[in-house]
Write a protein that holds these residues in place. Structure first.
Motif, PDB file in Angstrom:
ATOM      1  N   TYR A  26       0.822  -1.236   0.172  1.00 46.78           N
ATOM      2  CA  TYR A  26       0.210   0.028  -0.038  1.00 46.78           C
ATOM      3  C   TYR A  26       0.754   1.189   0.111  1.00 46.78           C
ATOM      4  O   TYR A  26       0.330   2.298  -0.465  1.00 46.78           O
ATOM      5  N   VAL A  71      -5.479   5.197   3.751  1.00 46.23           N
ATOM      6  CA  VAL A  71      -7.084   5.825   3.778  1.00 46.23           C
ATOM      7  C   VAL A  71      -7.315   5.226   2.312  1.00 46.23           C
ATOM      8  O   VAL A  71      -8.595   4.727   2.128  1.00 46.23           O
ATOM      9  N   ASN A  72      -6.532   5.381   1.154  1.00 52.94           N
ATOM     10  CA  ASN A  72      -6.881   5.050  -0.059  1.00 52.94           C
ATOM     11  C   ASN A  72      -7.205   3.507  -0.275  1.00 52.94           C
ATOM     12  O   ASN A  72      -7.877   3.051  -1.161  1.00 52.94           O
ATOM     13  N   ALA A  73      -6.554   2.769   0.852  1.00 55.71           N
ATOM     14  CA  ALA A  73      -6.423   1.234   0.716  1.00 55.71           C
ATOM     15  C   ALA A  73      -7.751   0.876   1.881  1.00 55.71           C
ATOM     16  O   ALA A  73      -7.716  -0.144   2.195  1.00 55.71           O
ATOM     17  N   SER A  74      -8.692   1.808   2.227  1.00 56.87           N
ATOM     18  CA  SER A  74     -10.019   1.599   2.947  1.00 56.87           C
ATOM     19  C   SER A  74      -9.462   1.321   4.476  1.00 56.87           C
ATOM     20  O   SER A  74     -10.283   0.978   5.054  1.00 56.87           O
ATOM     21  N   LEU A  76      -9.191   3.284   8.123  1.00 56.88           N
ATOM     22  CA  LEU A  76     -10.009   4.134   8.784  1.00 56.88           C
ATOM     23  C   LEU A  76      -9.014   4.826   9.584  1.00 56.88           C
ATOM     24  O   LEU A  76      -8.134   4.500  10.466  1.00 56.88           O
ATOM     25  N   ASP A  91      -7.394  -1.299  10.129  1.00 58.16           N
ATOM     26  CA  ASP A  91      -7.221  -2.091   8.981  1.00 58.16           C
ATOM     27  C   ASP A  91      -8.684  -2.881   8.746  1.00 58.16           C
ATOM     28  O   ASP A  91      -9.082  -3.325   9.696  1.00 58.16           O
ATOM     29  N   PRO A  92      -9.083  -2.523   7.658  1.00 57.99           N
ATOM     30  CA  PRO A  92     -10.422  -3.304   7.484  1.00 57.99           C
ATOM     31  C   PRO A  92     -10.216  -4.733   7.680  1.00 57.99           C
ATOM     32  O   PRO A  92     -11.356  -5.486   7.765  1.00 57.99           O
ATOM     33  N   ASN A  93      -9.005  -5.424   7.267  1.00 55.35           N
ATOM     34  CA  ASN A  93      -8.562  -6.712   7.395  1.00 55.35           C
ATOM     35  C   ASN A  93      -8.212  -6.760   8.879  1.00 55.35           C
ATOM     36  O   ASN A  93      -7.234  -6.508   9.303  1.00 55.35           O
ATOM     37  N   GLU A 225     -20.456  -0.720   7.638  1.00 57.68           N
ATOM     38  CA  GLU A 225     -19.681   0.298   7.305  1.00 57.68           C
ATOM     39  C   GLU A 225     -19.919   1.590   7.887  1.00 57.68           C
ATOM     40  O   GLU A 225     -19.186   2.520   8.324  1.00 57.68           O
ATOM     41  N   TRP A 228     -18.745   1.367  11.439  1.00 55.13           N
ATOM     42  CA  TRP A 228     -17.215   1.492  11.579  1.00 55.13           C
ATOM     43  C   TRP A 228     -17.073   2.916  11.557  1.00 55.13           C
ATOM     44  O   TRP A 228     -16.018   3.327  12.412  1.00 55.13           O
ATOM     45  N   GLU A 229     -17.608   3.695  10.746  1.00 53.58           N
ATOM     46  CA  GLU A 229     -17.269   5.230  10.518  1.00 53.58           C
ATOM     47  C   GLU A 229     -17.644   5.774  11.956  1.00 53.58           C
ATOM     48  O   GLU A 229     -16.910   6.635  12.495  1.00 53.58           O
TER      49      GLU A 229
END
Length: 358
Positions: A26, A71-74, A76, A91-93, A225, A228-229
């Protein structure tokens, strides 16, 4: 939500290497000084929460490019969370679970992470003493806020042994480890009120994703989502001084069952401070816990915790009898009833307002 501490897992270093490779992909266009495995999972033989902590170390000029790339890789962006020069990103993962930080090289918080790791790696006696403290706190079913505070003294001992931080830096770290947020964890007869953490995303999503929970709100049920935000915003706002967005998770028997919150307004339309700040209150609870006094119990304690003086307000749709009856149980005064005040899910509804000064 109790803290879980497990014996050292020899697979943790390989987990780190896999995550590091993902991060490197990333950050290919960002100048990175190093990506470091830190925290307890980075110390061989040390019991730990099974979460991989990672510091992405960059020069100050590369902090924002690194954040932007993630952030561009999702990811937060949670911000500094009250700790200067250490930017937390989620990390979303989360398989395996991980904490990711973009850190300024040579900043004392970066040196703190590295000094703690390196000292524990080289000092088996301190490592075992640290493990004993963490295991004891976990055995006592300690929540995460009290867990962080409870191990602060041994962290200070380790950092003093490292000898890489001055007295002012040690004091700052002690303050940061005293428990994030103003309120920590507070118990009532049946409940625990505590600061939000990212692990609350799923239960909050399940709560606010129910049509019956948001029946009297203008918005539709949340997606995961959106939850999450929302949790990210709650955590970020918890570090703002003075705190204007105060929101706490509510647990019953270690289960997330709801939330209570307030937005505080301290200035008027002209920007001048108002004599008595105004706070809009809200709450939501899982349907199976409604009608059993949990919301009243939680809100009573929450109101006790709020800064004073305050003018409190609860606005609700009059059809929501549970909400206005709770306001009356809390001894709020009915101020107004406005007919057809706003549209909710395609129909005009009334607005019922209760207030109370503390």
């Amino acid at each position: 939500m109790s803290v879980v501490v497990v014996p050292y897992n020899p697979e943790w270093p390989s987990y780190f290497e896999k995550i590091k490779a993902e991060l490197t992909s990333y950050l290919v266009d960002v100048e990175i000084l190093s990506i470091e495995h830190v925290g307890s999972t980075s110390v061989p033989g040390l019991a730990a929460k099974p979460i991989i902590d990672i510091d992405i170390i960059v020069t100050r000029s590369n902090v924002q490019p690194a954040i932007d790339a993630l952030v561009n890789a999702s990811f937060l962006n949670l911000g500094e969370l009250g700790i200067t020069d250490r930017h937390a990103l989620k990390d979303p993962n989360q398989s395996p679970k991980r904490n990711i930080y973009v850190c300024v090289a040579d900043a004392f918080q970066t040196r703190n992470h590295l000094a703690l790791r390196d000292t524990l790696r080289s000092n088996p006696s301190l490592r075992d003493e640290y493990a004993a403290v963490k295991l004891q706190l976990a055995a006592e079913d300690t929540n995460i806020i009290d867990y962080i505070s409870g191990k602060s003294f041994i962290v200070q001992k380790i950092l003093k042994a490292a000898g890489l931080l001055n007295d002012d830096e040690l004091v700052a770290i002690k303050k940061a480890n005293s428990g994030r947020g103003t309120f920590g964890a507070t118990k009532t007869e049946r409940l625990l009120l505590r600061e939000f953490i990212m692990d609350d995303v799923q239960p909050l999503s399940e709560l606010e994703g129910k049509a019956e929970v948001v029946r009297y709100q203008t918005r539709p049920p949340w997606t995961r989502e959106q939850a999450w935000e929302e949790v990210g915003e709650i955590i970020r706002d918890a570090t703002v001084i003075p705190r204007s967005h105060i929101e706490l998770a509510v647990e019953h028997e270690k289960r997330f069952i709801g939330r209570v919150g307030a937005k505080i307004k301290r200035d008027g339309e002209d920007g001048a401070l108002i004599k008595v700040p105004h706070a809009d209150l809200w709450y939501s609870f899982e349907p199976e816990y409604q009608g059993k006094g949990y919301a009243t119990e939680a809100m009573k304690k929450f109101i006790e915790l709020l800064p004073k003086p305050l003018e409190l307000e609860i606005e609700c749709d009059p059809r929501n009898t549970g909400s206005w009856k709770l306001a009356e149980r809390l001894e709020f005064e009915k101020i107004s009833l406005i007919e057809k005040a706003f549209k909710c899910k395609g129909e005009w509804v009334d607005s019922l307002v209760y207030q109370k000064r503390i």
